[in-house]
Design a protein around this motif. Sequence first.
Motif, short mmCIF file in Angstrom:
data_model
loop_
_atom_site.label_atom_id
_atom_site.label_comp_id
_atom_site.label_asym_id
_atom_site.label_seq_id
_atom_site.Cartn_x
_atom_site.Cartn_y
_atom_site.Cartn_z
N ALA A 30 24.78 -29.11 46.68
CA ALA A 30 23.42 -29.90 46.53
C ALA A 30 22.71 -29.66 45.16
O ALA A 30 22.35 -30.76 44.49
CB ALA A 30 22.38 -29.30 47.54
N TRP A 31 22.90 -28.42 44.71
CA TRP A 31 22.25 -28.25 43.20
C TRP A 31 22.85 -28.94 42.20
O TRP A 31 22.56 -29.38 41.20
CB TRP A 31 21.70 -26.84 43.22
N ILE A 69 16.64 -27.89 34.31
CA ILE A 69 16.31 -27.02 35.51
C ILE A 69 17.34 -26.82 36.39
O ILE A 69 17.60 -25.80 36.77
CB ILE A 69 14.88 -27.73 36.12
N THR A 70 17.94 -27.91 36.70
CA THR A 70 18.95 -27.96 37.76
C THR A 70 20.38 -27.20 37.07
O THR A 70 21.06 -26.31 37.89
CB THR A 70 19.52 -29.37 38.26
N GLY A 71 20.38 -27.33 36.07
CA GLY A 71 21.70 -26.64 35.37
C GLY A 71 21.28 -25.09 35.33
O GLY A 71 22.18 -24.28 35.36
N LEU A 72 20.06 -24.71 34.80
CA LEU A 72 19.71 -23.39 34.96
C LEU A 72 19.86 -22.66 36.44
O LEU A 72 20.42 -21.54 36.56
CB LEU A 72 18.24 -23.13 34.31
N VAL A 73 19.36 -23.37 37.31
CA VAL A 73 19.53 -22.83 38.76
C VAL A 73 20.89 -22.61 39.11
O VAL A 73 21.36 -21.62 39.75
CB VAL A 73 18.79 -23.83 39.77
N VAL A 74 21.78 -23.80 38.73
CA VAL A 74 23.22 -23.58 39.23
C VAL A 74 23.96 -22.40 38.11
O VAL A 74 24.78 -21.84 39.01
CB VAL A 74 24.08 -24.99 38.73
N ALA A 75 23.48 -22.37 37.05
CA ALA A 75 23.98 -21.24 36.47
C ALA A 75 23.49 -19.95 36.98
O ALA A 75 24.46 -18.86 36.99
CB ALA A 75 23.71 -21.40 34.93
N LEU A 76 22.35 -19.72 37.16
CA LEU A 76 21.70 -18.34 37.56
C LEU A 76 22.30 -17.98 38.91
O LEU A 76 22.50 -16.79 39.20
CB LEU A 76 20.19 -18.41 37.72
N TYR A 77 22.57 -18.90 39.97
CA TYR A 77 22.99 -18.38 41.16
C TYR A 77 24.36 -18.97 41.56
O TYR A 77 24.84 -19.26 42.59
CB TYR A 77 21.71 -19.01 42.08
#
Length: 192
Positions: free
Chosen positions: A28-29, A87-95
């Motif tokens: 989803a992210w 923002i979405t790229g950071l979330v995908v990368a972080l998690y």
Amino acid sequence: MSEHTTTAVVATRGRRLTWQMKPPARKAWLLAHVAVSVGWFGGGYAMLVMGIVAMTSAGTPLRPAAYELMHLSDTAIMIPGSLGALITGLVVALYSKWRVLHHWWVVIKLLLTVGAMVFAYAYIAQNVKTALEATLANPAADVERIAESVISGNVVMLLALLATTLLSIFKPWGRTAYGRRALAGRRPVRRS
């Protein structure tokens, strides 16, 4: 943790814990990231086309409207698209397994994204505003140098966004030193 949560705790050697999204949340992210990134790229392409139209002699009566639309596109498409992609790229990368500083392609993609955001605001948007002000006062105003700057700026922007896309597909260069150290810290200890 229950199976309905969006992240899972992964224990590692030592005291560190990492969080990874479960596959449905990650997809989803990732979908959100791809969608806003494509929108950002499309907005850049539209601004390039409007810049070309405004620069041609056939576009002279359309210049004020073209620059007004470019300014509107910058506000309504480019800024939200760039922030959404970041923002979405950071979330995908972080998690996910990629992490932010563990792989060179992620680091370079992050730098290109932030660089493109700064470049778009400091160079393209300011030139669009200058051209808009000049053509509102006189649609036939000589804004050729500014128009060329707007077009070349949008070409640079599209090349940067294309580079981020290529990095996402090919994932070159392997792990950073930080990523190698983190990987070494997670390897299980062999017992003899």
